[in-house]
Design a protein around this motif. Structure first.
Motif, PDB file in Angstrom:
ATOM      1  N   TYR A 117       0.687  -1.275   0.037  1.00  0.00           N
ATOM      2  CA  TYR A 117       0.081  -0.052   0.033  1.00  0.00           C
ATOM      3  C   TYR A 117       0.646   1.370  -0.193  1.00  0.00           C
ATOM      4  O   TYR A 117       1.948   1.087   0.339  1.00  0.00           O
ATOM      5  N   THR A 118       0.195   2.384  -0.169  1.00  0.00           N
ATOM      6  CA  THR A 118       0.755   3.751  -0.341  1.00  0.00           C
ATOM      7  C   THR A 118       0.322   4.614   0.779  1.00  0.00           C
ATOM      8  O   THR A 118      -0.972   4.440   1.119  1.00  0.00           O
ATOM      9  N   ILE A 119       1.299   5.639   1.225  1.00  0.00           N
ATOM     10  CA  ILE A 119       0.686   6.398   2.187  1.00  0.00           C
ATOM     11  C   ILE A 119       0.224   7.809   1.473  1.00  0.00           C
ATOM     12  O   ILE A 119       1.266   8.368   0.623  1.00  0.00           O
ATOM     13  N   VAL A 120      -0.917   8.212   1.898  1.00  0.00           N
ATOM     14  CA  VAL A 120      -0.995   9.614   1.322  1.00  0.00           C
ATOM     15  C   VAL A 120      -0.311  10.613   1.912  1.00  0.00           C
ATOM     16  O   VAL A 120      -0.266  10.441   3.333  1.00  0.00           O
ATOM     17  N   ARG A 121       0.505  11.628   1.218  1.00  0.00           N
ATOM     18  CA  ARG A 121       1.101  12.586   1.774  1.00  0.00           C
ATOM     19  C   ARG A 121       0.638  14.109   1.778  1.00  0.00           C
ATOM     20  O   ARG A 121       0.996  14.880   2.421  1.00  0.00           O
ATOM     21  N   GLU A 122      -0.507  14.229   1.078  1.00  0.00           N
ATOM     22  CA  GLU A 122      -0.959  15.554   1.318  1.00  0.00           C
ATOM     23  C   GLU A 122      -1.681  15.847   2.542  1.00  0.00           C
ATOM     24  O   GLU A 122      -2.093  16.957   2.937  1.00  0.00           O
TER      25      GLU A 122
END
Length: 168
Positions: A69-74
């Motif tokens: 999975y990826t982490i939202v950075r906004e």
């Protein structure tokens, strides 16, 4: 569905969010929700005097990336008190030992948003709803945490406890 609630009492702000799984959901969705919940707690478990915000972010990122999975950075966690979004910004990715050093009495939110696809998001015209740009699934959990003498205290416990979440 993610429900994010902010309250004010006596001049102080509280902030928490949780996921609700409605009806029968796919195994993929269940795994994402479970992983995001685990990542939240791995981040919380890093909280203690002398630890850093990078320790929290790294713990969260490690759980999410381990599952692809990826982490939202906004979006990120934040300090909270008499102002809704205070410093410090609490990133959900990072490097151990980096960033602000935690001290007793600090209060902030940890609220990882984890995507099954790419990390990018966009805000819809309603000015509140956020969706993934690639239309992949996303999950988010949030707790307010205080740094204590020896560790942490979760300031936003849910009535059903910390080890489970509701299915509707």
């Amino acid at each position: 569905i993610n429900v994010d609630i902010t309250l004010e009492q006596g001049g102080y702000i509280a902030d928490s969010s949780k996921m609700y799984c409605i009806g029968k959901i796919s195994e993929e969705a269940r795994h994402l929700v479970d992983t995001t919940y685990d990542a939240l707690w791995k981040g919380i478990e890093q909280v203690r005097p002398g630890a850093t915000l990078g320790d929290i972010g790294y713990a969260i990122q490690t759980v999410a990336q381990r599952e692809g999975y990826t982490i939202v950075r906004e979006y990120c966690g934040h300090g909270i008190g008499k102002i809704y979004h205070e410093q410090p910004s609490v990133l959900h990715y990072g490097q151990p030992g980096q960033g602000v050093k935690l001290k007793k009495g600090m209060v902030f939110t940890i609220e990882p948003m984890v995507n099954a696809g790419k990390a990018r998001t966009k805000e819809l015209k309603d000015g509140w709803t956020v969706v993934t740009t690639d239309q992949s699934l996303s999950a988010q959990w949030e707790h307010m945490v205080a740094v204590t003498d020896t560790g942490f205290e979760v300031l936003s416990p849910w009535p059903e406890g910390t080890g489970s979440y509701p299915e509707i």
